[in-house]
Motif scaffolding. Structure first.
Motif, PDB file in Angstrom:
ATOM      1  N   GLU A 199      70.594  43.722  69.283  1.00 12.72           N
ATOM      2  CA  GLU A 199      70.523  43.174  67.754  1.00 12.72           C
ATOM      3  C   GLU A 199      71.899  43.254  67.127  1.00 12.72           C
ATOM      4  O   GLU A 199      72.092  44.669  66.800  1.00 12.72           O
ATOM      5  N   LYS A 219      83.545  54.427  59.825  1.00 13.54           N
ATOM      6  CA  LYS A 219      83.854  55.767  60.730  1.00 13.54           C
ATOM      7  C   LYS A 219      83.939  55.104  62.376  1.00 13.54           C
ATOM      8  O   LYS A 219      84.576  55.768  62.943  1.00 13.54           O
ATOM      9  N   LEU A 221      63.260  56.856  55.721  1.00 14.48           N
ATOM     10  CA  LEU A 221      64.133  56.251  54.795  1.00 14.48           C
ATOM     11  C   LEU A 221      63.500  55.054  54.031  1.00 14.48           C
ATOM     12  O   LEU A 221      63.603  53.796  54.561  1.00 14.48           O
ATOM     13  N   PHE A 257      62.866  52.946  58.781  1.00 14.70           N
ATOM     14  CA  PHE A 257      63.958  53.947  59.649  1.00 14.70           C
ATOM     15  C   PHE A 257      63.791  55.194  59.293  1.00 14.70           C
ATOM     16  O   PHE A 257      63.114  55.803  58.208  1.00 14.70           O
ATOM     17  N   HIS A 307      65.978  59.191  59.600  1.00 13.58           N
ATOM     18  CA  HIS A 307      67.082  59.549  59.343  1.00 13.58           C
ATOM     19  C   HIS A 307      67.649  60.411  60.727  1.00 13.58           C
ATOM     20  O   HIS A 307      66.693  60.952  61.487  1.00 13.58           O
TER      21      HIS A 307
HETATM   22  C1  LIG Z   1      68.382  43.661  60.864  1.00 13.92           C
HETATM   23  C2  LIG Z   1      67.201  43.922  60.077  1.00 13.92           C
HETATM   24  C3  LIG Z   1      66.656  45.105  60.642  1.00 13.92           C
HETATM   25  C4  LIG Z   1      65.841  44.934  61.848  1.00 13.92           C
HETATM   26  O1  LIG Z   1      64.819  44.330  61.595  1.00 13.92           O
HETATM   27  O2  LIG Z   1      66.174  45.274  62.920  1.00 13.92           O
HETATM   28  C5  LIG Z   1      67.614  46.232  60.958  1.00 13.92           C
HETATM   29  O3  LIG Z   1      68.128  46.833  62.152  1.00 13.92           O
HETATM   30  S1  LIG Z   1      68.905  46.463  59.676  1.00 13.92           S
HETATM   31  C6  LIG Z   1      69.875  47.748  60.121  1.00 13.92           C
HETATM   32  C7  LIG Z   1      70.793  48.417  59.133  1.00 13.92           C
HETATM   33  N1  LIG Z   1      69.986  49.155  58.368  1.00 13.92           N
HETATM   34  C8  LIG Z   1      69.935  50.602  58.252  1.00 13.92           C
HETATM   35  O4  LIG Z   1      70.646  50.938  59.047  1.00 13.92           O
HETATM   36  C9  LIG Z   1      69.068  50.972  57.086  1.00 13.92           C
HETATM   37  C10 LIG Z   1      68.679  52.543  57.366  1.00 13.92           C
HETATM   38  N2  LIG Z   1      70.161  53.124  57.355  1.00 13.92           N
HETATM   39  C11 LIG Z   1      70.620  54.056  56.452  1.00 13.92           C
HETATM   40  O5  LIG Z   1      69.859  54.047  55.212  1.00 13.92           O
HETATM   41  C12 LIG Z   1      71.652  54.428  56.494  1.00 13.92           C
HETATM   42  O6  LIG Z   1      72.542  53.862  57.381  1.00 13.92           O
HETATM   43  C13 LIG Z   1      71.961  56.145  56.925  1.00 13.92           C
HETATM   44  C14 LIG Z   1      71.098  56.410  58.399  1.00 13.92           C
HETATM   45  C15 LIG Z   1      70.887  57.035  55.571  1.00 13.92           C
HETATM   46  C16 LIG Z   1      73.210  56.389  57.132  1.00 13.92           C
HETATM   47  O7  LIG Z   1      73.844  56.533  55.760  1.00 13.92           O
HETATM   48  P1  LIG Z   1      75.288  56.459  55.697  1.00 13.92           P
HETATM   49  O8  LIG Z   1      75.605  56.634  54.154  1.00 13.92           O
HETATM   50  O9  LIG Z   1      76.080  55.606  56.387  1.00 13.92           O
HETATM   51  O10 LIG Z   1      75.747  57.850  56.336  1.00 13.92           O
HETATM   52  P2  LIG Z   1      75.731  59.285  55.805  1.00 13.92           P
HETATM   53  O11 LIG Z   1      76.985  59.777  55.368  1.00 13.92           O
HETATM   54  O12 LIG Z   1      74.574  59.525  54.720  1.00 13.92           O
HETATM   55  O13 LIG Z   1      75.515  60.025  57.211  1.00 13.92           O
HETATM   56  C17 LIG Z   1      74.810  61.368  57.368  1.00 13.92           C
HETATM   57  C18 LIG Z   1      75.043  61.785  59.035  1.00 13.92           C
HETATM   58  O14 LIG Z   1      74.183  60.681  59.735  1.00 13.92           O
HETATM   59  C19 LIG Z   1      75.284  60.422  60.786  1.00 13.92           C
HETATM   60  N3  LIG Z   1      74.983  58.778  61.095  1.00 13.92           N
HETATM   61  C20 LIG Z   1      75.106  57.620  59.939  1.00 13.92           C
HETATM   62  N4  LIG Z   1      74.661  56.870  60.714  1.00 13.92           N
HETATM   63  C21 LIG Z   1      74.396  56.997  61.702  1.00 13.92           C
HETATM   64  C22 LIG Z   1      73.846  56.127  62.954  1.00 13.92           C
HETATM   65  N5  LIG Z   1      73.664  54.810  62.983  1.00 13.92           N
HETATM   66  N6  LIG Z   1      73.582  56.825  64.184  1.00 13.92           N
HETATM   67  C23 LIG Z   1      73.920  58.185  64.128  1.00 13.92           C
HETATM   68  N7  LIG Z   1      74.055  59.110  63.173  1.00 13.92           N
HETATM   69  C24 LIG Z   1      74.670  58.394  62.130  1.00 13.92           C
HETATM   70  C25 LIG Z   1      76.591  60.274  60.029  1.00 13.92           C
HETATM   71  O15 LIG Z   1      77.406  60.388  61.006  1.00 13.92           O
HETATM   72  C26 LIG Z   1      76.316  61.746  59.267  1.00 13.92           C
HETATM   73  O16 LIG Z   1      76.450  62.826  60.214  1.00 13.92           O
HETATM   74  P3  LIG Z   1      77.066  64.102  59.852  1.00 13.92           P
HETATM   75  O17 LIG Z   1      78.530  63.860  59.259  1.00 13.92           O
HETATM   76  O18 LIG Z   1      76.900  64.894  60.957  1.00 13.92           O
HETATM   77  O19 LIG Z   1      76.382  64.731  58.519  1.00 13.92           O
END
Ligand SMILES: CC[C@@H](C(=O)O)C(=O)SCCNC(=O)CCNC(=O)[C@H](O)C(C)(C)COP(=O)(O)OP(=O)(O)OC[C@H]1O[C@@H](n2cnc3c(N)ncnc32)[C@H](O)[C@@H]1OP(=O)(O)O
Ligand SMILES: [Co+2]
Length: 140
Positions: free
Chosen positions: A56, A73, A104, A118, A120
């Motif tokens: 996707e 990032k 989430l 989703f 986290h």
């Molecule tokens: C097409 C529609 C649907 C489907 O039907 O299939 C989809 O798939 S939609 C896809 C997009 N939608 C989403 O991703 C919604 C859920 N996601 C979220 O709410 C946010 O992305 C999140 C997961 C809360 C992350 O928010 P963000 O602001 O980007 O990051 P943070 O600063 O809060 O990050 C915290 C922490 O998590 C790590 N991180 C972030 N994203 C990922 C990831 N994709 N995979 C692995 N890790 C991730 C980020 O690096 C931070 O780590 P630390 O620095 O160690 O705290």
């Protein structure tokens, strides 16, 4: 809960058009859908069919897209989430909450027309995990 089918692997990209060319010309994908917008999810989506699973492709749509942070990032894009199917979205959500995982938001309709939520990545071994209710026609 019992682990269900892997439905898709989400791949964030700054350009769906460039990613389509890559999957077609380098990876040899034969079936690639038309991109479509999902404003409620803040993404433009395009499915690439592999024989056993879909990729996707997701590109940010709008200022509040949930993938802006990920692409900041990872500017070239990358593997963003894994999506598993479940028979009942509400049972699955309650299960993850009982495990103490951060769910989430409430279930909402995803790209396949069924409810998704989703969990986290911090609570999922570092993998942002999408849980999707199996479409009725695909149930065995
Ligand atoms: C097409 C529609 C649907 C489907 O039907 O299939 C989809 O798939 S939609 C896809 C997009 N939608 C989403 O991703 C919604 C859920 N996601 C979220 O709410 C946010 O992305 C999140 C997961 C809360 C992350 O928010 P963000 O602001 O980007 O990051 P943070 O600063 O809060 O990050 C915290 C922490 O998590 C790590 N991180 C972030 N994203 C990922 C990831 N994709 N995979 C692995 N890790 C991730 C980020 O690096 C931070 O780590 P630390 O620095 O160690 O705290
Ligand atoms: Co997805």
């Amino acid at each position: 809960m019992k682990l269900g089918r892997l439905n898709h692997v989400g791949v964030a990209t700054p350009s769906i058009a460039a990613s389509i060319a890559y999957y077609r010309d380098v990876m040899g994908a034969e079936t690639i859908g038309e991109p479509f917008d999902l404003p409620a999810q803040g993404v433009t989506v395009c499915f690439v069919d592999a024989p056993n699973v879909q990729v996707e492709l997701i590109e940010p749509l709008g200022e509040n897209s949930p993938i802006h942070g990920f692409l900041a990032k990872n500017p070239a894009g990358g593997q963003h989430h894994m999506c598993y199917e479940v028979p009942d979205i509400h049972e699955a959500r309650a299960w993850f909450e009982r495990q103490g995982a951060k769910v989430l938001g409430e279930p909402r309709i995803g790209a396949h027309g069924t409810p998704i939520f989703f969990v986290h990545p911090r609570d999922m071994n570092g993998v942002l995990t999408e849980i999707m209710e199996t479409p009725h026609g695909d149930r065995h």
